[in-house]
Design a protein around this motif. Structure first.
Motif, mmCIF file in Angstrom:
data_model
loop_
_atom_site.group_PDB
_atom_site.id
_atom_site.type_symbol
_atom_site.label_atom_id
_atom_site.label_comp_id
_atom_site.label_asym_id
_atom_site.label_seq_id
_atom_site.Cartn_x
_atom_site.Cartn_y
_atom_site.Cartn_z
ATOM 1 N N GLU A 9 71.603 149.536 -33.360
ATOM 2 C CA GLU A 9 70.690 149.661 -34.529
ATOM 3 C C GLU A 9 69.622 150.613 -34.210
ATOM 4 O O GLU A 9 68.886 150.347 -33.245
ATOM 5 C CB GLU A 9 69.994 148.386 -35.113
ATOM 6 C CG GLU A 9 69.210 148.487 -36.184
ATOM 7 C CD GLU A 9 68.796 147.281 -36.848
ATOM 8 O OE1 GLU A 9 69.184 146.166 -36.035
ATOM 9 O OE2 GLU A 9 68.170 147.201 -37.912
ATOM 10 N N ASN A 20 68.342 151.467 -41.125
ATOM 11 C CA ASN A 20 67.626 150.664 -42.170
ATOM 12 C C ASN A 20 67.224 151.299 -43.166
ATOM 13 O O ASN A 20 66.606 152.582 -43.024
ATOM 14 C CB ASN A 20 66.511 150.225 -41.352
ATOM 15 C CG ASN A 20 66.797 148.805 -40.400
ATOM 16 O OD1 ASN A 20 67.322 147.817 -40.949
ATOM 17 N ND2 ASN A 20 66.644 149.337 -39.114
ATOM 18 N N GLU A 23 71.886 149.571 -43.588
ATOM 19 C CA GLU A 23 71.426 148.384 -43.691
ATOM 20 C C GLU A 23 70.221 148.259 -44.932
ATOM 21 O O GLU A 23 69.316 149.040 -44.696
ATOM 22 C CB GLU A 23 70.593 147.641 -42.328
ATOM 23 C CG GLU A 23 71.685 147.682 -41.310
ATOM 24 C CD GLU A 23 70.969 146.955 -40.132
ATOM 25 O OE1 GLU A 23 69.832 146.390 -40.083
ATOM 26 O OE2 GLU A 23 71.676 146.804 -38.965
ATOM 27 N N ASP A 53 70.905 143.455 -44.792
ATOM 28 C CA ASP A 53 70.169 142.685 -43.775
ATOM 29 C C ASP A 53 69.132 141.641 -44.000
ATOM 30 O O ASP A 53 69.047 141.196 -45.121
ATOM 31 C CB ASP A 53 69.127 143.862 -43.243
ATOM 32 C CG ASP A 53 68.386 144.011 -41.948
ATOM 33 O OD1 ASP A 53 68.861 142.896 -41.260
ATOM 34 O OD2 ASP A 53 67.801 144.869 -41.672
ATOM 35 N N LYS A 71 74.067 140.657 -42.312
ATOM 36 C CA LYS A 71 73.397 140.090 -41.025
ATOM 37 C C LYS A 71 72.572 139.113 -41.004
ATOM 38 O O LYS A 71 71.608 138.854 -42.013
ATOM 39 C CB LYS A 71 72.376 141.562 -40.663
ATOM 40 C CG LYS A 71 73.232 142.698 -39.986
ATOM 41 C CD LYS A 71 72.052 144.007 -39.661
ATOM 42 C CE LYS A 71 71.755 143.358 -37.992
ATOM 43 N NZ LYS A 71 71.062 144.583 -37.501
HETATM 44 CA CA CA Z 1 67.903 145.966 -39.574
#
Ligand code: CA
Ligand code: C2E
Ligand code: CA
Length: 647
Positions: free
Chosen positions: A420, A478, A510, A540, A561
């Motif tokens: 990530e 993200n 995400e 997320d 997630k």
């Molecule tokens: Ca994240």
């Protein structure tokens, strides 16, 4: 030159150049004195001429004596305001007596003829049109009497020739008429000048007062403006200081006034503002003073007699403000946000107090509250955000940001399968700034688009390099909720894919669960397009916004997630474990992959494995690290894993 000074005034006066409608006492005194200056030498000269002329010594003596007595008295009286009128009358009386004396004694046929006719001019000049005409009439009668009847009554009187009397009478009438006409036209001119001067003065006064009003008053509501408010508040502070009182300053901002004005038009919006101002002032009454400081902002100063800042009174007032207004049959709803600062607690001067009340209003607005009291800590936070915004703008353009990578572990095989990308910012002035602090700033200030493009460029580039080095990983990026609303996002992303020549399948985007709370059409379209391009979509922080899984079915999501807060509570709380387990099962039923983040222990790892979770991320494996450190770590992780497996 000095000697001539009194005479210039006389010349101007006689010529009508001194345009004065009504003379003040201050102006009449020099008038009288100037006349004495002229009349006394003239009278004495005349007296001397008469005296020296054979047959006229008596008129000469009479003129000399009356001149000295009456003119002297007039001169003396002119020094006293109350005696001015009498002094003027004395002057005229002298002229009248001298004329009659000359008339009776035959002077009129001699040297007196030069002076007699000056009387009407003198009378009108000194006494004005009406009284001057009266004096002239008396003078005419007296002169006629002295010429016609004088010799039959007084034995010493001069006997005039009939022809002379006729000529002299005609001349007396002629000069009186001339004097009257002259004075009349002169006074008319003066009147006109006076009127126009007065008019101009009135206009100037009006203009100046309107300018003053405009400088200190709001044109729409008639309330004091900001400039005047500063004055008023300054005075209120001084008063409060003297009496030990407290002042509360409320900054009131009307919400959505711009949109409302746009809807109802400028005239109606002025009317609305007037209505609102009237409601507010009526509600607060004599307890407060209002001012309009901007188009949609008002300030109210409340006086309080105790030191404690008890807000209940204000809140009661504020809540009492009517929010519904009728404008041209429209019902308009106007909400407001209020910030309050107090004297002496928050500031000791008007400027600072107003600034802090406005700051409190911003704080209320930021926290989505109707009312907030000034809080210094929040202001410091605001200031830091302001500073960070400026610095972030600079950093973004100068390349001061970097990406760190945190490994994603396949729980079945134990292999590193992805990373990530997490943004890092170390500011030379402010030091390390966490993403939790700078990402909201980027979102609010409009920098988020540039920031996201930078992140993608950076992460796509890194992925391309790793792939070239034979490191087979996917990268999670993200995406801020703001970005998913961007119409241009798809074009930008497509361009980047081409530029770095990487498959979209190797990228997970995400999106935090909170951004699905209210998903507008653009966001849905964008997610669909991203899915079509081959990107994997992940939710997320799942579990923080209470979205039901079934509602996400149509969003083409690939991954969930689970939020790290569940990992923390899972160790001790059976309920949390149950939630995680059911989330994993439900996600699998919907064909979604599950990632657990915030895994910090082998125990948590084991529990997740037992529950069938697919991927784990957390400090138990590694912390986020720079790209080169990460690739070394990933290689050694794989080697170690193989060694463990083969052992
Ligand atoms: Ca994240
Ligand atoms: P996130 O997306 O939930 O990222 C995970 C956060 O948890 C990261 O914090 C990471 O360092 C931290 N973390 C990972 N494992 C553990 C662990 O075992 N224990 C604990 N206590 N924390 C762990 P970070 O890097 O401070 O990022 C915070 C948040 O900022 C991120 O939460 C994400 O929402 C946002 N963010 C970070 N980088 C970016 C970015 O490039 N773009 C966008 N839009 N948001 C980003
Ligand atoms: Ca997260």
């Amino acid at each position: 030159m000095r000697l001539l000074m009194p005479y210039t005034g006389i010349v101007k006066g006689v010529l009508g150049m001194v345009a004065r409608h009504e003379l003040s006492a201050r102006q009449r005194k020099p008038h009288i004195r100037q006349l004495v200056y002229v009349a006394l030498p003239c009278a004495l000269l005349l007296a001397l001429a008469n005296y020296l002329q054979s047959g006229y010594p008596l008129p000469g003596m009479i003129v000399a004596v009356t001149a000295v007595l009456l003119l002297g008295a007039a001169f003396f009286m002119s020094g006293h305001e109350k005696l001015l009128s009498m002094a003027e009358s004395l002057l005229l009386l002298f002229a009248l007596l001298a004329s009659v004396a000359l008339g009776l004694l035959g002077g009129i046929a001699g040297s007196g003829i030069l002076w007699i006719y000056a009387f009407p001019f003198l009378a009108l000049w000194l006494k004005g049109q009406r009284q001057g005409a009266q004096w002239s009439l008396i003078w005419l009668l007296a002169m006629a009497f002295s010429m016609l009847a004088g010799s039959s009554i007084f034995p010493f009187a001069y006997a005039y020739d009939e022809k002379f009397v006729l000529q002299a009478s005609a001349a007396l009438l002629f000069y009186s008429a001339i004097a009257l006409a002259y004075n009349f036209s002169r006074s008319q001119l003066e009147e006109k000048l006076y009127v126009s001067e007065q008019g101009m003065q009135a206009k100037t006064r009006d203009y100046v007062s309107r300018l003053e009003l405009a400088a200190y008053q709001d044109g729409v509501t008639g309330l004091p403006n900001r400039l005047r408010l500063l004055d008023i508040l300054g005075r209120e502070i001084a008063n409060a200081q003297e009496r030990g009182h407290t002042l509360l300053v409320a900054h009131i901002r009307l919400k959505k006034m711009f949109e409302t004005a746009n809807l109802i038009g400028p005239d109606a919006s002025d009317k609305l503002i007037r209505n609102i101002a009237a409601t507010m002032t009526a509600t607060v009454g004599s307890r407060g003073i209002f001012a309009r400081v901007r188009r949609d902002e008002f300030v109210c100063i409340y006086r309080k007699h105790t030191e404690d800042i008890n807000a209940s009174e204000i809140i009661r007032d504020v809540l009492a403000f009517r929010l519904e207004y009728k404008i041209n049959d429209y019902a308009v709803h106007i909400d407001h946000t209020i910030g309050v600062a107090s004297f002496p607690s928050h500031a000791g001067d008007a400027e600072t107090l107003l600034r802090k009340a406005a700051q409190a209003m911003l704080q209320a607005q930021f926290a989505n509250q109707g009312l907030a009291f000034y809080d210094e800590r929040i202001e410091l936070q605001f200031n830091r955000q302001q500073l960070l915004f400026v610095q972030l703008h600079e950093t973004l353009h100068k390349g001061g940001l970097s990406l760190h990578y945190q490994g994603l572990i396949d729980l079945q095989t134990g292999a590193v399968i992805g990373a990530e990308a997490l943004a890092r910012w170390i500011d030379p002035v402010s030091g390390p700034v966490t993403p939790a602090e700078f990402i909201p700033i980027a979102e609010k200030s409009g920098l988020i688009k540039a920031f996201t493009l930078w992140t993608m460029r950076e992460a796509f580039g890194q992925l391309a390099r790793w792939r070239a080095e034979g490191l087979d990983l996917f990268v999670s990026i993200n995406l801020s909720s703001r970005c998913i609303l961007d119409h241009q996002l798809i074009d930008d992303v497509r361009g980047l894919l081409k530029e770095y020549n990487i498959p979209a399948e190797a990228i997970v985007l995400e999106l935090s669960e909170a951004s699905f709370a209210d998903t507008p059409e653009t966001a849905l379209q964008n997610m669909l397009s991203l899915h079509k391009l081959g990107f994997r979509l992940s939710i997320d922080d799942f579990g923080t916004a209470h979205t039901s899984l079934s509602s996400l079915k149509d969003l083409k999501i690939d991954e969930l997630k689970i939020d790290q807060s569940f990992m923390r509570s899972m160790a001790s709380d059976v309920g949390s474990r149950a939630i995680v387990l059911s989330t994993i099962q439900l996600a699998h039923n919907l064909n979604l992959r599950v990632v657990a983040e915030g895994v910090e222990s082998a125990r948590a790892e084991q529990q997740l494995k037992d529950m069938g979770c697919d991927i784990a991320q957390g400090y138990h494996y590694c912390k986020p690290m720079p790209a080169d450190v990460f690739s070394q770590w990933a290689r050694s992780w794989q080697i170690n894993r193989r060694a463990v497996l083969s052992a």
